[in-house]
Design an enzyme around this catalytic site. Structure first.
Site, PDB file in Angstrom:
ATOM      1  CB  CYS A  84      -0.916   0.017   1.218  1.00 43.90           C
ATOM      2  SG  CYS A  84      -1.920  -1.457   1.427  1.00 43.90           S
ATOM      3  CG  HIS A 319      -6.679  -0.125  -0.903  1.00 42.82           C
ATOM      4  ND1 HIS A 319      -5.582   0.560  -1.396  1.00 42.82           N
ATOM      5  CD2 HIS A 319      -6.231  -0.807   0.193  1.00 42.82           C
ATOM      6  CE1 HIS A 319      -4.529   0.319  -0.623  1.00 42.82           C
ATOM      7  NE2 HIS A 319      -4.900  -0.512   0.332  1.00 42.82           N
TER       8      HIS A 319
END
Length: 362
Positions: A84, A319
């Site tokens: 991430c 995401h």
């Protein structure tokens, strides 16, 4: 010093949606070209492209995007995987290369296709059939390798952040995203020019969302998605040609407790702020992989909630792992008009990255 002079992204589309058939280069090349066009920079001026990608199968996707975008063959491409955090780390690497004098113009960003991620198989050294697995481990210790959702629920329990409070955060994220105008930052792809997941989420709808783990629900965890995002990072000399830029004031990636990845950005944020106070910030983009992660970060740092994710966050977008950090920087570039802005993100394995920028010009 290094500066951001342009920033563009695609819309964020949940996996299996309008971007499902697009390859990494199909997603990335148009956005990279739009970023160059926004700054009036020719491809021939680009020294390097740094690309974050977490779910691909290798093959240096940065190089593939560079070639698909028609950049000079000398642009080798550098691909990174910090999960991430990678989308912000690509920007920090570009800054380091510029500060070293190696380069002057770098396209830095991330591209992720959750829809086209490869099927993973682990071979058996004893000759048995290969075994499928969903993700690689992020630590060498099975007992210190919690699933991200399990870790988010554990964090909520430890901090006393209720499901209702998380749902209220998610509802507000969608509300802000619905009224925001993101048209200047989004490069249309496949006819999609807006974030496909954003909706009129109400408390009643959030309360009916399916439970994933404990207090974490489908409304309070960001949906897996496809997207691309790039910023153009340049030297002082190049930035002097532009009336407006964001100066990279500081950046840091810090490892923390793998059991609590949601709190990993705290040390990185403290490092980039230095002697500055959170009150000195005009805007903050805090990743919402889970509502509880963002809430814990905002509270622990002492951020004013009014400046956090003013155009909505990842709960209202989705995401796309390798691109999510860069999307935070794109949001800063388009909405921060004066003062300091912060971007912060947590990553599996207990990693936290923070970026501090300062707006200059009109």
């Amino acid at each position: 010093m290094a500066h951001l002079i342009a920033a563009r992204r695609s819309a964020v589309v949940p996996r299996g949606g309008a971007f499902a058939r697009l390859s990494i280069e199909d997603l990335g090349a148009p956005v990279a070209l739009a970023c160059l066009a926004a700054a009036g920079i020719a491809g021939a001026e680009v020294d390097e492209i740094i690309l974050s990608n977490a779910l691909g199968a290798g093959g240096n996707p940065a190089r593939r995007v560079a070639l698909a975008a028609g950049l000079p063959e000398r642009v080798a491409g550098l691909s990174i995987d910090r999960q991430c955090a990678g989308g912000l780390d690509a920007i920090l690497l570009a800054r380091a290369m510029i500060d070293s004098g190696m380069v002057e113009v770098v396209l830095a960003g991330g591209v992720e296709s959750y829809s086209r991620r490869p099927i993973r198989l682990r071979t058996d050294p004893d000759g048995g059939p290969p075994a499928a697995y969903d993700e690689a481990p992020f630590t060498p210790w099975p007992d210190r390798h919690p699933g991200m959702t399990d870790a988010a629920d554990a964090l909520a329990q430890r901090l006393g952040i209720t499901r209702a409070a998380q749902e209220a955060w998610a509802v507000e994220s969608h509300r802000k995203a619905l009224i925001a105008n993101h048209s200047t930052e989004i490069t249309p792809l496949n006819g999609v020019a807006h974030d496909a997941f954003t909706r009129a989420l109400t408390p009643a709808l959030a309360a009916r969302a399916s439970v994933v783990v404990g207090s974490i629900t489908a409304a309070t965890a960001a949906v897996a998605a496809d997207a691309a995002a790039f910023v153009l990072v340049v030297s002082d000399r190049v930035a002097a040609r532009y009336a407006r830029s964001l100066r990279i004031a500081a950046g840091a990636t810090i490892g923390a407790n793998p059991l609590e990845p949601g709190l990993a950005p705290l040390v990185a944020i403290a490092k980039v702020l230095g002697d500055r106070s959170p009150a000195d910030l005009a805007m903050a983009e805090v990743m919402e992989a889970y509502a509880v992660q963002a809430m814990a970060t905002v509270t622990a740092v002492g951020l004013d909630p009014r400046i956090v994710n003013p155009g909505g966050g990842a709960l209202a977008r989705g995401h796309p792992i390798g691109a999510s950090g860069t999307i935070l920087a794109v949001r800063l570039f388009h909405d921060l008009r004066a003062g300091y802005g912060l971007a912060a993100i947590a990553a599996a394995g207990g990693l936290g990255t923070a970026l501090l920028v300062e707006a200059s010009g009109a």
